[in-house]
Scaffold this motif. Structure first.
Motif, PDB file in Angstrom:
ATOM      1  N   PRO A 434      81.351  46.298  50.102  1.00 27.72           N
ATOM      2  CA  PRO A 434      82.137  45.872  51.262  1.00 27.72           C
ATOM      3  C   PRO A 434      83.344  45.045  50.871  1.00 27.72           C
ATOM      4  CG  PRO A 434      79.789  45.518  51.624  1.00 27.72           C
ATOM      5  CD  PRO A 434      79.955  45.885  50.193  1.00 27.72           C
ATOM      6  N   GLY A 435      84.434  45.341  51.539  1.00 23.13           N
ATOM      7  CA  GLY A 435      85.658  44.580  51.321  1.00 23.13           C
ATOM      8  C   GLY A 435      86.550  45.149  50.252  1.00 23.13           C
ATOM      9  N   LYS A 436      86.028  46.079  49.438  1.00 20.91           N
ATOM     10  CA  LYS A 436      86.849  46.626  48.371  1.00 20.91           C
ATOM     11  C   LYS A 436      86.926  48.146  48.463  1.00 20.91           C
ATOM     12  CE  LYS A 436      85.782  42.903  45.139  1.00 20.91           C
ATOM     13  NZ  LYS A 436      85.279  42.556  43.784  1.00 20.91           N
ATOM     14  N   GLY A 437      86.482  48.684  49.573  1.00 22.81           N
ATOM     15  CA  GLY A 437      86.449  50.132  49.689  1.00 22.81           C
ATOM     16  C   GLY A 437      87.812  50.702  50.001  1.00 22.81           C
ATOM     17  N   HIS A 438      87.794  51.997  50.340  1.00 22.96           N
ATOM     18  CA  HIS A 438      89.015  52.725  50.626  1.00 22.96           C
ATOM     19  C   HIS A 438      88.835  53.427  51.957  1.00 22.96           C
ATOM     20  CE1 HIS A 438      92.875  54.231  49.581  1.00 22.96           C
ATOM     21  NE2 HIS A 438      92.499  55.489  49.374  1.00 22.96           N
ATOM     22  N   PHE A 439      89.951  53.813  52.557  1.00 20.42           N
ATOM     23  CA  PHE A 439      89.938  54.542  53.822  1.00 20.42           C
ATOM     24  C   PHE A 439      89.219  53.758  54.918  1.00 20.42           C
ATOM     25  CE2 PHE A 439      91.803  57.707  51.500  1.00 20.42           C
ATOM     26  CZ  PHE A 439      90.992  58.414  50.630  1.00 20.42           C
ATOM     27  N   GLY A 440      89.245  52.430  54.897  1.00 18.41           N
ATOM     28  CA  GLY A 440      88.665  51.628  55.981  1.00 18.41           C
ATOM     29  C   GLY A 440      87.161  51.523  55.957  1.00 18.41           C
ATOM     30  N   LEU A 441      86.507  51.810  54.831  1.00 19.32           N
ATOM     31  CA  LEU A 441      85.042  51.759  54.770  1.00 19.32           C
ATOM     32  C   LEU A 441      84.519  50.348  55.025  1.00 19.32           C
ATOM     33  CD1 LEU A 441      84.300  54.093  51.724  1.00 19.32           C
ATOM     34  CD2 LEU A 441      84.255  54.629  54.158  1.00 19.32           C
ATOM     35  N   SER A 442      85.188  49.347  54.503  1.00 18.65           N
ATOM     36  CA  SER A 442      84.727  47.972  54.709  1.00 18.65           C
ATOM     37  C   SER A 442      84.778  47.596  56.187  1.00 18.65           C
ATOM     38  CB  SER A 442      85.569  47.001  53.892  1.00 18.65           C
ATOM     39  OG  SER A 442      86.939  47.079  54.289  1.00 18.65           O
ATOM     40  N   GLY A 443      85.783  48.036  56.918  1.00 23.96           N
ATOM     41  CA  GLY A 443      85.876  47.761  58.346  1.00 23.96           C
ATOM     42  C   GLY A 443      84.748  48.415  59.120  1.00 23.96           C
ATOM     43  N   MET A 444      84.395  49.632  58.700  1.00 24.26           N
ATOM     44  CA  MET A 444      83.288  50.310  59.380  1.00 24.26           C
ATOM     45  C   MET A 444      81.979  49.573  59.147  1.00 24.26           C
ATOM     46  SD  MET A 444      84.014  54.409  59.075  1.00 24.26           S
ATOM     47  CE  MET A 444      84.665  54.470  57.391  1.00 24.26           C
ATOM     48  N   ARG A 445      81.788  49.060  57.929  1.00 25.00           N
ATOM     49  CA  ARG A 445      80.566  48.306  57.636  1.00 25.00           C
ATOM     50  C   ARG A 445      80.489  47.056  58.513  1.00 25.00           C
ATOM     51  NH1 ARG A 445      82.291  49.197  52.038  1.00 25.00           N
ATOM     52  NH2 ARG A 445      81.059  50.882  51.108  1.00 25.00           N
ATOM     53  N   GLU A 446      81.603  46.380  58.667  1.00 29.17           N
ATOM     54  CA  GLU A 446      81.631  45.167  59.479  1.00 29.17           C
ATOM     55  C   GLU A 446      81.288  45.478  60.939  1.00 29.17           C
ATOM     56  OE1 GLU A 446      85.478  43.574  58.921  1.00 29.17           O
ATOM     57  OE2 GLU A 446      85.137  42.943  56.841  1.00 29.17           O
ATOM     58  N   ARG A 447      81.840  46.574  61.454  1.00 29.85           N
ATOM     59  CA  ARG A 447      81.553  46.951  62.840  1.00 29.85           C
ATOM     60  C   ARG A 447      80.078  47.318  63.006  1.00 29.85           C
ATOM     61  NH1 ARG A 447      86.058  47.566  65.940  1.00 29.85           N
ATOM     62  NH2 ARG A 447      88.062  47.772  64.875  1.00 29.85           N
ATOM     63  N   ALA A 448      79.494  47.991  62.004  1.00 32.77           N
ATOM     64  CA  ALA A 448      78.075  48.349  62.063  1.00 32.77           C
ATOM     65  C   ALA A 448      77.206  47.094  62.124  1.00 32.77           C
ATOM     66  CB  ALA A 448      77.690  49.208  60.867  1.00 32.77           C
ATOM     67  N   ASN A 449      77.571  46.076  61.365  1.00 35.63           N
ATOM     68  CA  ASN A 449      76.798  44.837  61.375  1.00 35.63           C
ATOM     69  C   ASN A 449      76.854  44.142  62.728  1.00 35.63           C
ATOM     70  OD1 ASN A 449      75.993  45.076  58.692  1.00 35.63           O
ATOM     71  ND2 ASN A 449      77.807  43.994  57.916  1.00 35.63           N
ATOM     72  N   ILE A 450      77.983  44.267  63.402  1.00 37.57           N
ATOM     73  CA  ILE A 450      78.146  43.612  64.705  1.00 37.57           C
ATOM     74  C   ILE A 450      77.094  44.106  65.695  1.00 37.57           C
ATOM     75  CG2 ILE A 450      79.665  43.461  66.727  1.00 37.57           C
ATOM     76  CD1 ILE A 450      82.023  43.392  64.770  1.00 37.57           C
ATOM     77  N   VAL A 451      76.755  45.404  65.628  1.00 43.28           N
ATOM     78  CA  VAL A 451      75.807  45.999  66.583  1.00 43.28           C
ATOM     79  C   VAL A 451      74.424  46.169  65.973  1.00 43.28           C
ATOM     80  CG1 VAL A 451      77.572  47.152  67.949  1.00 43.28           C
ATOM     81  CG2 VAL A 451      76.619  48.305  65.949  1.00 43.28           C
ATOM     82  N   ASN A 452      74.131  45.415  64.907  1.00 43.21           N
ATOM     83  CA  ASN A 452      72.825  45.471  64.257  1.00 43.21           C
ATOM     84  C   ASN A 452      72.495  46.873  63.751  1.00 43.21           C
ATOM     85  OD1 ASN A 452      71.651  42.656  64.874  1.00 43.21           O
ATOM     86  ND2 ASN A 452      72.288  43.399  66.899  1.00 43.21           N
ATOM     87  N   GLY A 453      73.528  47.573  63.329  1.00 43.51           N
ATOM     88  CA  GLY A 453      73.339  48.935  62.838  1.00 43.51           C
ATOM     89  C   GLY A 453      73.352  49.016  61.324  1.00 43.51           C
ATOM     90  N   GLU A 454      72.990  50.174  60.821  1.00 42.50           N
ATOM     91  CA  GLU A 454      72.992  50.457  59.383  1.00 42.50           C
ATOM     92  C   GLU A 454      73.967  51.601  59.114  1.00 42.50           C
ATOM     93  OE1 GLU A 454      69.997  52.142  55.888  1.00 42.50           O
ATOM     94  OE2 GLU A 454      69.209  51.648  57.880  1.00 42.50           O
ATOM     95  N   LEU A 455      74.962  51.364  58.295  1.00 44.92           N
ATOM     96  CA  LEU A 455      75.971  52.368  57.967  1.00 44.92           C
ATOM     97  C   LEU A 455      75.699  52.914  56.569  1.00 44.92           C
ATOM     98  CD1 LEU A 455      78.643  53.631  59.148  1.00 44.92           C
ATOM     99  CD2 LEU A 455      79.843  52.072  57.613  1.00 44.92           C
ATOM    100  N   THR A 456      75.605  54.222  56.489  1.00 44.56           N
ATOM    101  CA  THR A 456      75.369  54.890  55.205  1.00 44.56           C
ATOM    102  C   THR A 456      76.546  55.801  54.909  1.00 44.56           C
ATOM    103  OG1 THR A 456      72.984  54.865  55.598  1.00 44.56           O
ATOM    104  CG2 THR A 456      73.794  56.344  53.882  1.00 44.56           C
TER     105      THR A 456
END
Length: 480
Positions: A434-456
């Motif tokens: 997280p935070g060092k990805g590409h194509f906005g992957l880190s942002g997607m991880r952050e949004r998943a955490n907001i809704v108690n979700g798991e992003l794979t």
């Protein structure tokens, strides 16, 4: 000297003086004495009571019952107490309270039975009048309560602890156009919409054993055959030991209210769509055209610092353009119904597919597994943002032939996946975290955490990429 004869005489004098109806009987139950009060009351001589002739003054309907009890007392040597009707000298039968007890000698043998009688007719009549008055008051209160329950502008009923209905008020029966025998027990299931019945049964199975209140909206068939939305509320009543003895339910027709709300929501959606179209047709189209011209000019420059800086600026502009599209699509997104999220994602994908520079042969589709369930508004927004980011990456960078979005509505969890068969993402980029990805992957991880979700994120070079989000049902679905 006190002789037995003197003692017997004194005893008889006492019995004659007692202000009650007194008699005595031999061990076999034959009466051998009645006091003058008995004679005055019945208008008969004492001899009319001796032996078993006393039965002549007992009401015919009471003779068998009293005689049987009297014989049982004689046999078991137990005291007797019973109420019977006795014939008075004026011809009236009046209620008496009879009491008889045995007298024993030193060898525990019965030597005599002594009995008393008391006229309790007036007291009994007063008690009967009070009881009758209480019954009338209770019946009146119950009738008034029943009339009130029938008249209140709410459908209501009661259930036993297992969910079996034992009462519906008149308004409920009129609303459904059914008789009480067609509704009690578990017949109420017949008025619930088939698509909503599993949800109601699941609520029963979950809340009834736990003693929890049920609040649920269901469609039920009205007397005219129309299915209408009703709000049902069911609450328990417990006894002093905490055991549930009854469930009470009310139902309110909210069909007109829901239609009014839907009309308001529809106007909101139309307004959002109008604003979105205007922004897209003006601001974003002009911005896109400007970027295309800058891209063409940049491609004609020789390699060097100037071209690199322009390419970096174009990359950032692409992201700004994507965010602008996301914001505009957010205007179109309605979170009021689960189908809104699906429809908006489908619209967004087709919009991306039409962007100049995207391969026209790319096939895009949306797949749905399970009946859509309404998500929480906050979940809907974050899911849309994650899917929007993943779709833009796929369309812009994957060079895929196929791009799919899969929605999965399961009882245990909500899931959504964005799948492409493009060039894939370098594993080293995914491994950076997280935070060092590409194509906005880190942002997607952050949004998943907001809704108690798991992003794979699964990707293989030359095969494609899958972005999958899973959210537990308790955090995903707005089922209240």
């Amino acid at each position: 000297m006190n002789t037995p004869e003197n003692s017997a005489g004194e005893c008889r004098d006492v019995m004659n003086a007692i202000p009650a109806y007194v008699w005595s009987a031999l061990p076999d139950g034959t009466v051998d004495f009645v006091n003058p009060q008995w004679e005055e009351y019945t208008g008969l001589p004492a001899s009319a009571a001796f032996g078993w002739k006393w039965q002549s003054v007992v009401h015919p309907e009471d003779i068998e019952r009293f005689t049987s009890t009297w014989k049982s007392s004689l046999e078991n040597l137990k005291p007797l107490e019973q109420e019977i009707r006795v014939h008075r000298h004026d011809g009236a039968y009046r209620w008496w309270l009879i009491r008889c007890t045995p007298a024993f000698n030193q060898r525990a043998e019965v030597v005599k039975w002594y009995g008393t009688g008391f006229d309790i007719d007036d007291r009994r009549n007063a008690q009967e009048e009070l009881r009758h008055r209480d019954e009338m008051i209770r019946d009146s209160v119950e009738q008034e309560l029943r009339d009130t329950i029938d008249a209140i502008p709410v459908l209501c009923g009661t259930m036993s602890s297992d969910g079996s209905v034992d009462f519906f008020n008149r308004r409920t029966l009129e609303y459904y156009g059914l008789r009480i025998d067609q509704m009690i027990g578990f017949n109420w299931k017949n008025v619930v919409h088939p698509d909503d019945l599993p949800k109601l049964l699941a609520a029963h199975n979950e809340c009834f054993p736990a003693g929890r209140q049920i609040d649920i909206q269901l469609r039920c068939k009205r007397a005219d055959g129309e299915y209408r939305w009703l709000l049902h509320r069911i609450v328990p009543r417990s006894d002093e030991n905490g055991n549930i003895v009854k469930w009470y339910g009310t139902s309110v027709d909210i069909e007109d209210l829901k239609r009014a709300e839907e009309a308001v929501l529809e106007q909101r959606v139309l307004e959002r769509m109008r604003i979105a179209r205007e922004l897209h047709d003006t601001l974003l189209q002009n911005f896109q055209a400007t970027l295309l011209m800058l891209g063409t000019a940049t491609s004609r420059l020789d390699s060097g610092p100037t071209r690199e800086r322009l390419e970096e600026a174009l990359e950032r502009s692409d992201r700004a353009l994507a965010e602008g599209r996301e914001a505009i699509q957010g205007l179109r997104l309605g979170t009021e119904q689960p189908e809104h999220l699906i429809a908006t994602v489908n619209s967004l994908g087709r919009w991306f597919a039409a962007v100049p520079g995207i391969d026209e042969t790319t096939v895009f589709d949306v797949q749905v597994a399970g009946p859509p369930i309404r998500p929480y508004p906050s979940v809907s927004r974050e899911v849309f943002s994650i899917v929007s980011e993943a779709l833009w990456n796929a369309f812009r960078h994957a060079h895929a032939k196929h791009i799919h979005v899969q929605f999965r509505y399961h009882a245990e969890e909500f899931g959504v996946s964005v799948i492409d068969d493009g060039v894939g993402i370098d594993p080293s980029i995914l491994a950076e975290g997280p935070g060092k990805g590409h194509f906005g992957l880190s942002g997607m991880r952050e949004r998943a955490n907001i809704v108690n979700g798991e992003l794979t994120q699964i990707s293989e070079l030359g095969v494609g990429t899958t972005i999958e989000l899973k959210i537990p049902a308790v955090h995903a679905y707005d089922v209240a």
